[in-house]
Write an enzyme that holds these catalytic residues in place. Structure first.
Site, PDB file in Angstrom:
ATOM      1  N   ALA A  79       0.950  -1.220  -0.012  1.00 19.78           N
ATOM      2  CA  ALA A  79      -0.021  -0.174   0.025  1.00 19.78           C
ATOM      3  C   ALA A  79       0.721   1.306  -0.024  1.00 19.78           C
ATOM      4  CB  ALA A  79      -0.938  -0.061   1.236  1.00 19.78           C
ATOM      5  N   GLY A 122       0.636  -4.935   1.065  1.00 20.72           N
ATOM      6  CA  GLY A 122      -0.358  -4.831   0.152  1.00 20.72           C
ATOM      7  C   GLY A 122      -0.324  -5.619  -1.346  1.00 20.72           C
ATOM      8  N   GLU A 125      -0.782  -9.099  -0.459  1.00 19.81           N
ATOM      9  CA  GLU A 125      -2.245  -9.292  -0.290  1.00 19.81           C
ATOM     10  C   GLU A 125      -2.954  -9.134  -1.613  1.00 19.81           C
ATOM     11  OE1 GLU A 125      -2.189  -6.318   2.719  1.00 19.81           O
ATOM     12  OE2 GLU A 125      -2.991  -7.467   4.030  1.00 19.81           O
ATOM     13  N   GLU A 145       4.237  -4.875   7.286  1.00 17.43           N
ATOM     14  CA  GLU A 145       3.380  -3.738   7.972  1.00 17.43           C
ATOM     15  C   GLU A 145       4.081  -3.364   9.336  1.00 17.43           C
ATOM     16  OE1 GLU A 145       2.167  -6.126   6.183  1.00 17.43           O
ATOM     17  OE2 GLU A 145       0.797  -5.310   4.721  1.00 17.43           O
TER      18      GLU A 145
HETATM   19  N1  CAA Z   1       4.678   3.350  -0.411  1.00 19.90           N
HETATM   20  C1  CAA Z   1       5.080   4.409  -1.057  1.00 19.90           C
HETATM   21  N2  CAA Z   1       6.202   4.488  -1.422  1.00 19.90           N
HETATM   22  C2  CAA Z   1       7.049   3.360  -1.614  1.00 19.90           C
HETATM   23  C3  CAA Z   1       6.736   2.258  -1.066  1.00 19.90           C
HETATM   24  C4  CAA Z   1       5.518   2.083  -0.600  1.00 19.90           C
HETATM   25  N3  CAA Z   1       5.172   0.859   0.030  1.00 19.90           N
HETATM   26  N4  CAA Z   1       7.793   1.240  -1.118  1.00 19.90           N
HETATM   27  C5  CAA Z   1       8.778   1.953  -1.821  1.00 19.90           C
HETATM   28  N5  CAA Z   1       8.265   3.351  -2.015  1.00 19.90           N
HETATM   29  C6  CAA Z   1       9.146   4.496  -2.687  1.00 19.90           C
HETATM   30  C7  CAA Z   1      10.112   4.916  -1.769  1.00 19.90           C
HETATM   31  O1  CAA Z   1       9.600   5.993  -0.844  1.00 19.90           O
HETATM   32  C8  CAA Z   1      11.163   5.294  -2.491  1.00 19.90           C
HETATM   33  O2  CAA Z   1      10.786   6.894  -2.977  1.00 19.90           O
HETATM   34  P1  CAA Z   1      11.637   8.190  -3.388  1.00 19.90           P
HETATM   35  O3  CAA Z   1      12.715   7.576  -4.658  1.00 19.90           O
HETATM   36  O4  CAA Z   1      10.696   9.224  -3.729  1.00 19.90           O
HETATM   37  O5  CAA Z   1      12.174   8.020  -2.047  1.00 19.90           O
HETATM   38  C9  CAA Z   1      10.895   4.553  -4.096  1.00 19.90           C
HETATM   39  O6  CAA Z   1       9.855   3.907  -3.928  1.00 19.90           O
HETATM   40  C10 CAA Z   1      12.191   3.525  -3.965  1.00 19.90           C
HETATM   41  O7  CAA Z   1      12.007   2.775  -2.791  1.00 19.90           O
HETATM   42  P2  CAA Z   1      13.499   2.730  -1.968  1.00 19.90           P
HETATM   43  O8  CAA Z   1      14.369   3.688  -2.276  1.00 19.90           O
HETATM   44  O9  CAA Z   1      12.966   2.412  -0.597  1.00 19.90           O
HETATM   45  O10 CAA Z   1      13.962   1.286  -2.770  1.00 19.90           O
HETATM   46  P3  CAA Z   1      14.820   0.091  -2.170  1.00 19.90           P
HETATM   47  O11 CAA Z   1      15.249  -1.020  -3.288  1.00 19.90           O
HETATM   48  O12 CAA Z   1      15.815   0.685  -1.149  1.00 19.90           O
HETATM   49  O13 CAA Z   1      13.934  -0.845  -1.176  1.00 19.90           O
HETATM   50  C11 CAA Z   1      11.825  -1.842  -0.327  1.00 19.90           C
HETATM   51  C12 CAA Z   1      12.821  -1.696  -1.412  1.00 19.90           C
HETATM   52  C13 CAA Z   1      12.730  -2.831   0.595  1.00 19.90           C
HETATM   53  C14 CAA Z   1      10.698  -2.527  -1.107  1.00 19.90           C
HETATM   54  C15 CAA Z   1      11.655  -0.534   0.445  1.00 19.90           C
HETATM   55  O14 CAA Z   1      11.021   0.259  -0.440  1.00 19.90           O
HETATM   56  C16 CAA Z   1      10.283  -0.865   1.430  1.00 19.90           C
HETATM   57  O15 CAA Z   1      10.560  -1.343   2.428  1.00 19.90           O
HETATM   58  N6  CAA Z   1       9.100  -0.468   1.134  1.00 19.90           N
HETATM   59  C17 CAA Z   1       8.039  -0.262   1.915  1.00 19.90           C
HETATM   60  C18 CAA Z   1       7.761  -1.926   2.081  1.00 19.90           C
HETATM   61  C19 CAA Z   1       6.553  -1.933   3.123  1.00 19.90           C
HETATM   62  O16 CAA Z   1       6.550  -1.534   4.241  1.00 19.90           O
HETATM   63  N7  CAA Z   1       5.137  -2.286   2.601  1.00 19.90           N
HETATM   64  C20 CAA Z   1       4.007  -2.474   3.190  1.00 19.90           C
HETATM   65  C21 CAA Z   1       3.029  -1.003   3.088  1.00 19.90           C
HETATM   66  S1  CAA Z   1       1.770  -0.997   4.058  1.00 19.90           S
HETATM   67  C22 CAA Z   1       0.545  -2.015   3.606  1.00 19.90           C
HETATM   68  O17 CAA Z   1       0.918  -2.729   2.600  1.00 19.90           O
HETATM   69  C23 CAA Z   1      -0.608  -2.031   4.268  1.00 19.90           C
HETATM   70  C24 CAA Z   1      -1.699  -3.019   3.950  1.00 19.90           C
HETATM   71  O18 CAA Z   1      -1.557  -4.151   4.248  1.00 19.90           O
HETATM   72  C25 CAA Z   1      -2.709  -2.683   3.037  1.00 19.90           C
END
Ligand code: CAA
Length: 271
Positions: A79, A122, A125, A145
């Protein structure tokens, strides 16, 4: 205004900003998540477009199987955290963005998730709301999450637990750790693993294989398997039996059994 999707040269009846759609061999609908700069984060706008596209494939009589993919590098990092940061509980409740995941599961045509790279939160999911999960050998899975102070909210605690059991689900959800395709396959989260470069090739191959079957039978079979997670065994068996009897009245059953007896390939019309 109507526009042409240059990738497949088919007319796209609707303009999408967060996904790309394409048809393959006239019978497979492909929806590709397309927010590469945010790792295909599932914003409300993306989910709305995805559901719209899937419903259009559902309504298109020629389409018999659907593929949801994020492309060659990433399925989805979950998400959209930046969108959620600004949301209060009440905002989220009113917006109902997480309802899209359940709506996707209501699509009656089989949906294949073709997964490369990260499939997290998500994103996982979304994949679990699909029916067959095909992943590249270097894909990564998880429900992270908990690392950002929340928990899965789009089916993770329910669909993951049903897919892999309580103790594996607890491990993933409470630690937020990532797992490899190999581990995901071993715990029952994936249908198939293929070399990274073959994910779409395999997804299309499986989609065409499904598209050649009776669409009535595949739709009813999908419904019965989905209901196996919602019904008691007794009710589920009764539901299955009645649906089997229902299919015995179809033209596709006549054709399928006749083709078997005549030693030829059946041609199903979905009637
Ligand atoms: N939402 C919004 N933006 C995201 C994102 C997310 N879930 N995941 C990555 N991005 C963005 C980053 O902010 C970054 O943007 P900027 O360049 O503007 O800074 C860009 O995508 C690239 O990401 P990273 O620099 O972090 O890339 P990485 O290769 O170093 O890491 C990753 C990759 C491990 C996937 C890392 O991005 C990460 O941990 N992302 C979040 C994963 C997460 O927590 N997902 C769960 C979301 S909550 C959810 O899903 C709730 C639900 O159940 C509905």
């Amino acid at each position: 205004m109507r526009r042409i999707n240059m990738e497949s040269q088919i007319e796209e009846p609707k303009k999408y900003e967060n996904i790309l759609i394409e048809k393959y061999e006239s019978v497979v609908g492909i929806a590709k998540l397309n927010r590469p700069n945010s790792l295909n984060a599932l914003s409300a706008a993306l989910m709305k477009e995805l559901l719209d596209a899937l419903n259009r494939f559902e309504a298109d009589e020629n389409i018999r199987c659907i593929i949801v993919t994020g492309g060659e590098k990433i399925f989805s990092a979950g998400a959209d955290i930046k969108e959620m940061m600004k949301m209060s509980s009440i905002d989220a409740l009113k917006a109902g963005n997480l309802d899209y995941f359940d709506q996707i599961q209501k699509v009656s045509k089989p949906i294949i998730a073709a997964i490369s790279g990260y499939c997290l939160g998500g994103g996982l999911e979304l994949a679990m709301a699909c029916d067959i999960l095909i992943a590249g050998e270097n894909a990564r899975f998880g429900q992270p999450e908990i690392n950002i102070g929340v928990m899965p909210g789009a089916g993770g605690t329910q669909r993951l637990t049903r897919a892999v059991g309580k103790y594996k689900a607890m491990d993933l959800i409470l630690t937020g750790r990532q797992i490899s395709s190999k581990e995901a396959f071993e715990i029952g989260l994936l249908s198939r693993i293929v070399p990274d470069e073959s994910v779409m090739i395999e997804a299309k191959r499986v989609a065409l294989e499904i598209a050649a079957k009776s669409p009535l039978a595949s739709g009813v079979a999908k419904d019965c398997v989905t209901k196996a997670f919602e019904m008691t065994l007794k009710d589920g068996l009764e539901f299955e039996r009645k649906n089997f009897y229902l299919l015995l009245g179809s033209e596709d059953k006549e054709e399928g059994m006749k083709a078997f007896a005549e030693k030829r390939k059946a041609v199903f019309k979905g009637k």
